[in-house]
Design a protein around this motif. Structure first.
Motif, PDB file in Angstrom:
ATOM      1  N   SER A   2       0.834  -1.197   0.000  1.00 53.50           N
ATOM      2  CA  SER A   2       0.000   0.000   0.000  1.00 53.50           C
ATOM      3  C   SER A   2       0.874   1.255   0.000  1.00 53.50           C
ATOM      4  CB  SER A   2      -0.920  -0.006   1.224  1.00 53.50           C
ATOM      5  OG  SER A   2      -0.163   0.194   2.390  1.00 53.50           O
ATOM      6  N   GLN A  77      -6.991  -9.082   5.145  1.00 60.77           N
ATOM      7  CA  GLN A  77      -7.830  -8.928   3.961  1.00 60.77           C
ATOM      8  C   GLN A  77      -7.111  -8.138   2.879  1.00 60.77           C
ATOM      9  OE1 GLN A  77     -11.377  -7.055   5.563  1.00 60.77           O
ATOM     10  NE2 GLN A  77     -12.519  -8.906   5.058  1.00 60.77           N
ATOM     11  N   GLN A  78      -7.345  -8.548   1.638  1.00 65.57           N
ATOM     12  CA  GLN A  78      -6.868  -7.773   0.501  1.00 65.57           C
ATOM     13  C   GLN A  78      -7.708  -6.493   0.413  1.00 65.57           C
ATOM     14  OE1 GLN A  78      -4.238  -8.778  -1.289  1.00 65.57           O
ATOM     15  NE2 GLN A  78      -4.093 -10.600  -0.015  1.00 65.57           N
ATOM     16  N   GLU A  79      -7.182  -5.475  -0.233  1.00 67.29           N
ATOM     17  CA  GLU A  79      -7.897  -4.198  -0.335  1.00 67.29           C
ATOM     18  C   GLU A  79      -9.262  -4.352  -1.001  1.00 67.29           C
ATOM     19  OE1 GLU A  79      -7.322  -1.220   1.055  1.00 67.29           O
ATOM     20  OE2 GLU A  79      -5.688  -2.244   2.059  1.00 67.29           O
ATOM     21  N   GLU A  80      -9.332  -5.182  -2.064  1.00 70.20           N
ATOM     22  CA  GLU A  80     -10.622  -5.343  -2.751  1.00 70.20           C
ATOM     23  C   GLU A  80     -11.645  -6.049  -1.868  1.00 70.20           C
ATOM     24  OE1 GLU A  80      -7.669  -8.403  -4.250  1.00 70.20           O
ATOM     25  OE2 GLU A  80      -7.698  -6.249  -4.265  1.00 70.20           O
ATOM     26  N   GLU A  81     -11.187  -6.912  -0.953  1.00 76.06           N
ATOM     27  CA  GLU A  81     -12.106  -7.556  -0.016  1.00 76.06           C
ATOM     28  C   GLU A  81     -12.646  -6.544   0.991  1.00 76.06           C
ATOM     29  OE1 GLU A  81     -10.029 -10.743   1.847  1.00 76.06           O
ATOM     30  OE2 GLU A  81     -10.367 -12.125   0.185  1.00 76.06           O
ATOM     31  N   LYS A  82     -11.818  -5.610   1.393  1.00 76.37           N
ATOM     32  CA  LYS A  82     -12.240  -4.607   2.366  1.00 76.37           C
ATOM     33  C   LYS A  82     -13.297  -3.684   1.779  1.00 76.37           C
ATOM     34  CE  LYS A  82      -7.961  -4.550   5.004  1.00 76.37           C
ATOM     35  NZ  LYS A  82      -6.807  -3.796   5.441  1.00 76.37           N
ATOM     36  N   GLU A  83     -13.264  -3.521   0.449  1.00 78.92           N
ATOM     37  CA  GLU A  83     -14.207  -2.629  -0.204  1.00 78.92           C
ATOM     38  C   GLU A  83     -15.520  -3.311  -0.556  1.00 78.92           C
ATOM     39  OE1 GLU A  83     -11.979  -1.170  -3.521  1.00 78.92           O
ATOM     40  OE2 GLU A  83     -10.499  -0.207  -2.242  1.00 78.92           O
ATOM     41  N   THR A  84     -15.611  -4.639  -0.404  1.00 82.82           N
ATOM     42  CA  THR A  84     -16.828  -5.370  -0.717  1.00 82.82           C
ATOM     43  C   THR A  84     -17.875  -5.104   0.356  1.00 82.82           C
ATOM     44  OG1 THR A  84     -15.529  -7.110  -1.756  1.00 82.82           O
ATOM     45  CG2 THR A  84     -17.789  -7.658  -1.172  1.00 82.82           C
TER      46      THR A  84
END
Length: 178
Positions: A2, A77-84
């Motif tokens: 990041s 968590q991956q960043e895209e998982e956090k945004e789900t």
């Protein structure tokens, strides 16, 4: 990596993961507390009724500390998982299944309550075949019930289905044996 890590700054603490780790640590503490309350007869030598609960506590403690360490380092968590976004509709079916099990286990018994829970949880996870799910839940619940009741001698909540099956088994074994 990041942006904050590239700049040399420390990653932010992942609060949801930290709360999960702390919750798991509290559960480990409850296991330890209940393990300490187990009465031990002086007849036991080194291996007694507290051995496996202590092993469980140790495993839970290690996992809780690893979860907390991971959360402090930025989470797993991956960043895209956090945004789900959370699917609250699906989550409500899973919670409804757990609540149904708690409410139905006393009046209907382990098997019926487990079938309802299994079917609702499957629906919450995306299955749209409730008949198949109920039949699979029935097979798994009966296997668990008879495993505990017959193999281990532990009553986990006999109800309508279990009583009927026990009567049928008794009738069959009485006919075959007598």
């Amino acid at each position: 990596m990041s942006i904050s890590e590239e700049d040399g700054a420390h990653p932010r603490v992942a609060m949801p993961e930290l709360l999960l780790g702390i919750g798991f640590l509290a559960c480990a503490g409850a296991v330890l507390w209940q393990t300490l309350a187990i009465p031990v007869s002086p007849l036991y030598s080194k291996v007694g009724p507290k051995v496996f609960p202590y092993i469980t506590f140790g495993g839970m403690l290690v996992l809780a500390l690893l979860l907390i360490l991971s959360a402090v380092r930025g989470g797993w968590q991956q960043e895209e998982e956090k945004e789900t976004p959370t699917d609250w509709r699906s989550m409500s079916f899973v919670v409804a299944g757990l609540v149904a099990n708690l409410v139905l286990i006393q009046p209907l018994g382990f098997t019926a309550a487990s079938v309802v829970m299994f079917t609702l949880v499957c629906y919450g996870f995306g299955s749209r075949r409730p008949i198949r799910d109920a039949l699979l839940g029935l097979v798994l619940a009966l296997a668990a019930y008879f495993g505990f009741a017959k193999a281990l001698g532990v009553n986990i909540g006999a109800g309508i289905i279990e009583n009927q099956l026990n009567a049928a088994i008794a009738a069959l074994t009485g006919t075959i044996g007598g």
